[in-house]
Design an enzyme around this catalytic site. Structure first.
Site, PDB file in Angstrom:
ATOM      1  CD  GLU A 182     -24.150 -21.529 -38.943  1.00  7.94           C
ATOM      2  OE1 GLU A 182     -24.266 -20.815 -37.941  1.00  7.94           O
ATOM      3  OE2 GLU A 182     -23.072 -21.684 -39.547  1.00  7.94           O
ATOM      4  CD  GLU A 257     -23.803 -22.869 -34.342  1.00  8.34           C
ATOM      5  OE1 GLU A 257     -23.077 -21.903 -34.671  1.00  8.34           O
ATOM      6  OE2 GLU A 257     -23.816 -23.957 -34.968  1.00  8.34           O
TER       7      GLU A 257
END
Length: 615
Positions: A182, A257
């Site tokens: 991320e 995710e």
């Protein structure tokens, strides 16, 4: 004789080369719309679970549960601070044996998505970084700064030695490997991402690499040429549009995710999300041929002192609980939940024709243990090592201490009252005067001051400071030093001359206990209990104050009266028939001497129906 030896050598080489050739039979590639495993379309239906959050003895059982829900893949991070707890000292043994975790997955018919970047977030202490990085002069994490890259390179090459041979293109079961984590939520330096890719390849990760980012940050965190995965969304149209926009108009499409629930932090209620809220969304994303990784499929427990914390400019410091139950399909103990059963039905509809899921294993048995008496005690005086003295207080890092507690001690002239102020306390302090607890300060509530009334004469001031978890997400990763990080003031005047005692609690083996007695300050207590049936249980800490629990030497994590977690999960794998040992370090309610366990966890409840954020 020489002729026979030559025959043996050539036979060995033939067998070795044949076996080696067999190990190189698999390919995993990208097409414009789907993943190709050995040239055939493959939809990953993956679930995240982390090897250190599960007892090693239970890894296989959790993987069998993954298969029973219909998963064909599992995802896991790799945690730098576990594998290099001190600079240059690597550990891939016991519960840190990530290679064995991957091999067991293969034996259970599961592929693996590997996420070994130095930064993991994961509600984990310092986002996975080892504490000692903060002692490296000038080091800047998640950057091209030379000292960081030097340590990063050494670490990732050690990880590569363990795991690169287990990639699918080498005959193993690791399908893909994620670089960084991320990163688009942190910065957008493409040259830094390219350096990550280079380091990974040099470490032996020569298969399929990818990046993952939340939807709003995918462009910033994506490295051209790699597959961009997206986190936190599951609208098929939006998923495909975002990935195509960052991947030359092509797929395949992967939600790295997918959140079926959320995590907890101290002082809030337990977060839950009804399964029905996500059933239709799971069905639609699988129907669209999109691959997913469920974060979390099984959360488990963040044992010891390895929980992280949230902190930003708008919200207070929020350390996460030891329970990482996550309201996941598989609960903290590894049992199927209603969410598991509903998701299993949905997944079954999207499996290849004729696929039959294995039966769901029965829930694990549990026991309750009543009235465990803690008959031995060790007060602070019995716990203290040789002190370090300095004019000003040192941080944990300056003391070369990773986790746990530090006791700061000095002397004051008494006979007066005043305000004691700890500038930039990190994170929780028990204040004692002449060995008696007089109050606490808590970073969660921005508390840094307390009014003290000092008795006449020389007064011993003790401040027991606890590291509640370093920040694991956001811009403040390098503002993570612990303890008393600046000055201590009494009535506005700085206090000098400190003895500092490190209490990391790495092991309790050398503690010398005495008979139980009343203490007015934090105390370590010990007791024994006998069982004739080994099964899971939950220590009920709802009447206790704040502290840590060990069973048979295993640090099971923290408890705290503020909730939501009110019990400590005790896995059956770490109990034994006959006599077991329990140790509790209690900071507040030091007069307690009896504890019991229950069959089910106790959690303060909250229904929460969102769940979009970063991990």
């Amino acid at each position: 004789m020489r002729y026979i030896r030559l025959i043996i050598v050539f036979t060995f080489l033939f067998i070795y080369n044949n076996l080696n050739a067999q190990r190189h039979t698999h390919t995993f590639r990208l097409s414009d719309s789907c993943f190709l495993l050995d040239g055939k379309p493959f939809q990953m239906i993956s679930g995240e679970m982390h090897y250190p959050r599960i007892p090693r003895e239970a890894w296989r059982a959790r993987m069998k549960m993954a298969k029973a829900m219909g998963l064909n893949t599992i995802g896991t991070y790799v945690f730098w601070n576990l594998h290099e707890p001190q600079k240059g000292k690597f550990d891939f043994s016991g519960n840190n044996d990530i290679a064995e975790f991957v091999r067991i997955a293969s034996e259970e018919g599961l592929y693996v998505i590997l996420r070994p970047s130095p930064y993991v977030c994961a509600e984990w202490e310092f986002g996975g970084y080892p504490y000692w990085l903060q002692n490296e002069k000038g080091l800047v994490v998640r950057s091209k700064e030379a000292s960081y890259i030097k340590e990063y390179e050494k670490y990732i090459k050690e990880v590569g030695k363990q795991l690169a041979p287990l990639q699918v293109n080498h005959g193993g079961n690791i399908l893909m490997v994620q670089i960084e984590n991320e990163y688009g939520s942190y910065s957008n330096d493409k040259s830094y991402l390219a350096l990550n890719q280079k380091l990974f390849k040099e470490a032996g990760f020569d298969g399929l690499l990818y990046t993952c980012d939340p939807a709003k940050d995918i462009s910033a965190g994506h490295l051209p040429g790699l597959l961009p995965a997206v986190n936190g969304i599951d609208n098929p149209t939006l998923v495909k549009r975002l990935i195509k926009a960052n991947h030359n108009g092509k797929g395949p499409f992967y939600v790295a995710e997918w959140y079926p629930a959320w995590f907890d932090w101290w002082g809030t209620a337990h977060h839950t999300i009804p399964a029905k809220n996500y059933a239709g969304r799971l069905d639609s994303v699988l129907a669209a041929g999109i691959s997913i990784n469920m974060y979390m499929f099984h959360g488990g427990t963040t044992r010891g002192f390895m929980n992280g914390a949230n902190f930003n400019d708008e919200e207070p410091y929020e350390p996460q609980t030891s329970s990482y139950d996550y309201d996941a399909p598989l609960d903290e103990a590894g049992n199927a939940t209603p969410k598991f059963m509903l998701f299993r039905k949905i997944i079954a509809r999207h499996l290849p024709a004729g696929t039959k899921l294995p039966p769901v294993p029965s829930a694990k048995p549990t026991i309750a243990i009543s009235n465990i008496r803690l008959t031995e005690t060790a007060g602070l005086a019995a716990l203290l090592p040789k002190p370090v003295f300095n004019k000003l207080p040192f941080t944990f890092e300056e003391l070369n201490q990773d986790y746990g507690f530090v006791l700061y001690r000095t002397e004051l002239t008494g006979g007066k009252a005043g305000v004691l102020r700890l500038d930039e306390l990190r994170d929780y302090a028990v204040i004692m005067i002449n060995g008696k607890r007089v109050g606490e300060l808590d970073r969660m509530h921005n508390q840094d001051s307390i009014l003290l009334k000092l008795p006449a004469g020389k007064v011993t001031l003790d401040i027991l400071v606890e590291n509640l978890g370093r920040i694991n997400f956001g811009p403040y990763l390098l503002k993570n030093k612990k303890g008393i990080t600046k000055q201590v003031l009494f009535n506005g005047k700085e206090i000098y001359g400190w003895n500092m005692y490190s209490l990391p609690f790495h092991s309790l083996n050398d503690i010398k206990y005495g008979q139980s007695e009343n203490y007015a300050a934090p105390v370590l207590k010990k007791g024994f209990f006998s069982i004739n049936k080994v099964a899971d249980t939950y220590m009920d800490m709802s009447n206790w104050g704040k502290g840590v629990v060990w069973i048979n030497g295993h640090n099971l994590g923290r408890y705290w009266q503020v909730g939501p977690q009110q019990t400590i999960y005790v896995p059956a794998e770490w109990l034994k028939k006959g006599t077991n040992e329990i140790e509790i370090f209690e900071q507040l309610k030091t007069n307690l001497s009896v504890v019991s366990s229950v069959k089910q966890p106790i959690l303060d409840k909250l229904i929460r129906t969102d769940g979009a954020a970063m991990n």
